[in-house]
Design a protein around this motif. Structure first.
Motif, PDB file in Angstrom:
ATOM      1  N   ALA A   1      10.704   6.775  -0.279  1.00 16.26           N
ATOM      2  CA  ALA A   1       9.692   6.135   0.570  1.00 16.26           C
ATOM      3  C   ALA A   1      10.135   4.746   0.993  1.00 16.26           C
ATOM      4  O   ALA A   1      10.029   4.365   2.170  1.00 16.26           O
ATOM      5  CB  ALA A   1       8.360   6.060  -0.186  1.00 16.26           C
ATOM      6  N   VAL A   2      10.654   3.976   0.047  1.00 16.38           N
ATOM      7  CA  VAL A   2      11.120   2.627   0.360  1.00 16.38           C
ATOM      8  C   VAL A   2      12.306   2.673   1.322  1.00 16.38           C
ATOM      9  O   VAL A   2      12.411   1.872   2.252  1.00 16.38           O
ATOM     10  CB  VAL A   2      11.494   1.883  -0.941  1.00 16.38           C
TER      11      VAL A   2
ATOM     12  N   ALA B   1       0.833  -1.207   0.000  1.00 14.01           N
ATOM     13  CA  ALA B   1       0.000   0.000   0.000  1.00 14.01           C
ATOM     14  C   ALA B   1       0.863   1.251   0.000  1.00 14.01           C
ATOM     15  O   ALA B   1       0.554   2.242  -0.680  1.00 14.01           O
ATOM     16  CB  ALA B   1      -0.926  -0.012   1.223  1.00 14.01           C
ATOM     17  N   ALA B   2       1.972   1.216   0.769  1.00 12.38           N
ATOM     18  CA  ALA B   2       2.862   2.373   0.818  1.00 12.38           C
ATOM     19  C   ALA B   2       3.433   2.690  -0.557  1.00 12.38           C
ATOM     20  O   ALA B   2       3.469   3.847  -0.986  1.00 12.38           O
ATOM     21  CB  ALA B   2       4.004   2.113   1.816  1.00 12.38           C
ATOM     22  N   VAL B   3       3.861   1.647  -1.261  1.00 11.32           N
ATOM     23  CA  VAL B   3       4.430   1.875  -2.587  1.00 11.32           C
ATOM     24  C   VAL B   3       3.354   2.314  -3.570  1.00 11.32           C
ATOM     25  O   VAL B   3       3.601   3.142  -4.449  1.00 11.32           O
ATOM     26  CB  VAL B   3       5.168   0.613  -3.072  1.00 11.32           C
ATOM     27  N   HIS B   4       2.130   1.769  -3.427  1.00  9.97           N
ATOM     28  CA  HIS B   4       1.032   2.223  -4.301  1.00  9.97           C
ATOM     29  C   HIS B   4       0.800   3.714  -4.132  1.00  9.97           C
ATOM     30  O   HIS B   4       0.705   4.453  -5.122  1.00  9.97           O
ATOM     31  CB  HIS B   4      -0.248   1.454  -3.960  1.00  9.97           C
ATOM     32  N   HIS B   5       0.717   4.162  -2.887  1.00 13.49           N
ATOM     33  CA  HIS B   5       0.463   5.595  -2.655  1.00 13.49           C
ATOM     34  C   HIS B   5       1.670   6.440  -3.068  1.00 13.49           C
ATOM     35  O   HIS B   5       1.501   7.569  -3.543  1.00 13.49           O
ATOM     36  CB  HIS B   5       0.110   5.818  -1.190  1.00 13.49           C
ATOM     37  N   ALA B   6       2.876   5.885  -2.907  1.00 14.09           N
ATOM     38  CA  ALA B   6       4.054   6.597  -3.396  1.00 14.09           C
ATOM     39  C   ALA B   6       3.999   6.745  -4.912  1.00 14.09           C
ATOM     40  O   ALA B   6       4.391   7.779  -5.470  1.00 14.09           O
ATOM     41  CB  ALA B   6       5.318   5.858  -2.977  1.00 14.09           C
ATOM     42  N   GLU B   7       3.492   5.714  -5.603  1.00  9.38           N
ATOM     43  CA  GLU B   7       3.360   5.788  -7.055  1.00  9.38           C
ATOM     44  C   GLU B   7       2.322   6.828  -7.473  1.00  9.38           C
ATOM     45  O   GLU B   7       2.487   7.508  -8.487  1.00  9.38           O
ATOM     46  CB  GLU B   7       2.996   4.418  -7.621  1.00  9.38           C
TER      47      GLU B   7
ATOM     48  N   HIS C   1       3.224   9.854  -9.749  1.00 10.51           N
ATOM     49  CA  HIS C   1       2.575  10.144 -11.026  1.00 10.51           C
ATOM     50  C   HIS C   1       2.115  11.597 -11.083  1.00 10.51           C
ATOM     51  O   HIS C   1       2.123  12.226 -12.144  1.00 10.51           O
ATOM     52  CB  HIS C   1       1.378   9.211 -11.220  1.00 10.51           C
ATOM     53  N   ARG C   2       1.759  12.131  -9.950  1.00 10.76           N
ATOM     54  CA  ARG C   2       1.331  13.530  -9.905  1.00 10.76           C
ATOM     55  C   ARG C   2       2.498  14.467 -10.209  1.00 10.76           C
ATOM     56  O   ARG C   2       2.351  15.443 -10.955  1.00 10.76           O
ATOM     57  CB  ARG C   2       0.745  13.842  -8.516  1.00 10.76           C
ATOM     58  N   VAL C   3       3.664  14.195  -9.649  1.00  8.78           N
ATOM     59  CA  VAL C   3       4.800  15.108  -9.810  1.00  8.78           C
ATOM     60  C   VAL C   3       5.605  14.810 -11.062  1.00  8.78           C
ATOM     61  O   VAL C   3       6.404  15.641 -11.497  1.00  8.78           O
ATOM     62  CB  VAL C   3       5.721  15.068  -8.572  1.00  8.78           C
ATOM     63  N   GLY C   4       5.436  13.603 -11.667  1.00 10.34           N
ATOM     64  CA  GLY C   4       6.116  13.292 -12.914  1.00 10.34           C
ATOM     65  C   GLY C   4       7.486  12.663 -12.722  1.00 10.34           C
ATOM     66  O   GLY C   4       8.022  12.585 -11.621  1.00 10.34           O
ATOM     67  N   GLU C   5       8.049  12.201 -13.844  1.00 12.33           N
ATOM     68  CA  GLU C   5       9.360  11.548 -13.863  1.00 12.33           C
ATOM     69  C   GLU C   5      10.448  12.590 -14.153  1.00 12.33           C
ATOM     70  O   GLU C   5      10.196  13.519 -14.927  1.00 12.33           O
ATOM     71  CB  GLU C   5       9.343  10.459 -14.956  1.00 12.33           C
ATOM     72  N   PRO C   6      11.650  12.525 -13.518  1.00 11.72           N
ATOM     73  CA  PRO C   6      12.137  11.465 -12.624  1.00 11.72           C
ATOM     74  C   PRO C   6      11.789  11.673 -11.165  1.00 11.72           C
ATOM     75  O   PRO C   6      12.260  10.938 -10.311  1.00 11.72           O
ATOM     76  CB  PRO C   6      13.650  11.545 -12.836  1.00 11.72           C
ATOM     77  N   PHE C   7      10.959  12.706 -10.850  1.00  7.19           N
ATOM     78  CA  PHE C   7      10.557  12.927  -9.460  1.00  7.19           C
ATOM     79  C   PHE C   7       9.829  11.707  -8.911  1.00  7.19           C
ATOM     80  O   PHE C   7       9.919  11.405  -7.717  1.00  7.19           O
ATOM     81  CB  PHE C   7       9.660  14.158  -9.364  1.00  7.19           C
ATOM     82  N   GLY C   8       9.105  11.004  -9.790  1.00  2.10           N
ATOM     83  CA  GLY C   8       8.365   9.831  -9.350  1.00  2.10           C
ATOM     84  C   GLY C   8       9.267   8.735  -8.826  1.00  2.10           C
ATOM     85  O   GLY C   8       9.046   8.183  -7.748  1.00  2.10           O
ATOM     86  N   SER C   9      10.315   8.416  -9.591  1.00  2.00           N
ATOM     87  CA  SER C   9      11.267   7.395  -9.148  1.00  2.00           C
ATOM     88  C   SER C   9      11.954   7.811  -7.854  1.00  2.00           C
ATOM     89  O   SER C   9      12.180   6.999  -6.956  1.00  2.00           O
ATOM     90  CB  SER C   9      12.320   7.160 -10.237  1.00  2.00           C
TER      91      SER C   9
END
Length: 366
Positions: free
Chosen positions: A74-75, A50-56, A60-68
């Motif tokens: 978070a991890v 769930a943590a990684v889902h919400h991190a994704e 997705h909101r902030v875009g790549e490479p901010f997403g990665s």
């Protein structure tokens, strides 16, 4: 049907973090019977997902490479919290836990995740393509951080054994933070295009149309649920850690296997995210996730355990043994040869996976 699945996913990823926090409150500071340990483990695993889902979602909101970057941080927060909480109660037997977990994270990401991503991407699309400039910079940073934090302690003489002295540990912690900060600035500001996915013609892909961008409200809710999930993971891991350690001891395995289990647990959801990107021919995103996690694991964990060592009861052993140093050297050399061309075949993916399999085999049978 798709609407129902999305509603079910939203309900599941909302309920599990809340359930984790409730279970944590009910079990905090109490000895756990076997049935509760099983339940806590299931909820812990669900909380990580769930943590990684919400991190994704936030990513997705902030875009790549901010997403990665957001997903990697978070991890890593989960990993650092798990390490520190286990070390607090572990005493001398946890002296090598930080080293074992960080090295496990490096081997899992740089060989396991990278190998699987290259294999999936190349088998599905012929060859896996990525930006050699950005990936090479990330690999160089990981190699430097790993050498300064995990190799040098074996050869220093100020402190007996493979340990840093106080001054050396402070230098390693500050160097890790500085290098990680420089990389983040490079990845997100000065040379952001180096870390974006590319087409087979080498053109940078600036947008991804595979899913609609979440609203600011949805991203804000996911950010809050991400915080709850992280709290649940840390607390429940502390509760079930005695069972993990006793299970490893009962199986006659080396205590380093505990670090491997922690790293596998934390990085499994991120591995899934990397494989999803590779299937969509976004191998650069997969490599951002893998190398970014390895870098964050060292760059954030070492400063955290250095600070925690002020009050931790036992010693802090960071230096790797000869076998693991050879595996690290092989990983850096092979990864460098993989990165230089900017494209990879199934062979490169297979080579990384064989190195990862060798690491696992040696962890169980040193």
């Amino acid at each position: 049907m798709i609407t129902r699945l999305r509603a079910l996913m939203a309900a599941w990823t909302t309920a599990v973090p809340v359930l984790a926090v409730v279970l944590l409150i009910l079990t905090w500071g109490r000895p756990l019977p076997a049935a509760v340990v099983v339940l806590a483990t299931l909820v812990l695993a669900g909380s990580v997902l769930a943590a990684v889902h919400h991190a994704e979602v936030v990513a997705h909101r902030v875009g790549e490479p901010f997403g990665s970057l957001a997903l990697a941080i978070a991890v890593t927060i989960i990993e650092v919290a798990l390490i520190v909480t286990l070390m607090v109660d572990g005493g001398d037997k946890s002296a090598t836990l930080a080293r074992d977990t960080v090295f496990a994270a490096v081997m899992i990401t740089c060989n396991g995740v990278v190998g699987l991503s290259l294999l999936v991407g190349s088998l599905r699309h012929g060859t896996a393509v990525f930006n050699a400039e950005g990936t090479g910079a990330a690999l160089a940073t990981v190699a430097t951080l790993a050498t300064l934090s995990l190799v040098l302690p074996t050869f220093t003489t100020s402190q007996p054994g493979p340990q840093f002295s106080g001054v050396q540990l402070t230098f390693a912690a500050l160097s890790s933070l500085i290098l990680y900060g420089l990389f983040v600035a490079t990845q997100t500001v000065r040379h952001r295009d180096y870390f974006l996915p590319i087409t087979r013609q080498g053109e940078v892909i600036t947008s991804d149309e595979h899913a609609s961008r979440p609203s600011a409200r949805t991203a804000g809710i996911s950010l809050g649920l991400l915080g709850l999930a992280l709290v649940g993971v840390v607390g429940l891991a502390k509760g079930v850690s005695p069972t993990i350690e006793s299970g490893v001891a009962a199986a006659g395995l080396h205590h380093a296997v505990v670090g491997v289990i922690i790293a596998l647990l934390v990085l499994l959801p991120e591995t899934i995210a990397a494989l999803r990107s590779a299937r969509r021919d976004r191998v650069q995103t997969s490599l951002n996730l893998a190398l970014g996690s390895a870098m964050a694991s060292i760059g954030l964990t070492i400063p955290a355990v250095a600070l925690a060592s002020v009050w931790l009861p036992g010693p802090l052993v960071l230096g790797l043994g000869a076998t693991h140093m050879l595996l690290l050297l092989l990983t850096v050399v092979v990864a460098s040869l993989t990165v230089v061309p900017g494209r990879a075949t199934p062979l490169q993916g297979g080579v990384h996976l064989v190195i990862f399999a060798a690491y696992l085999e040696l962890a169980v049978n040193p």
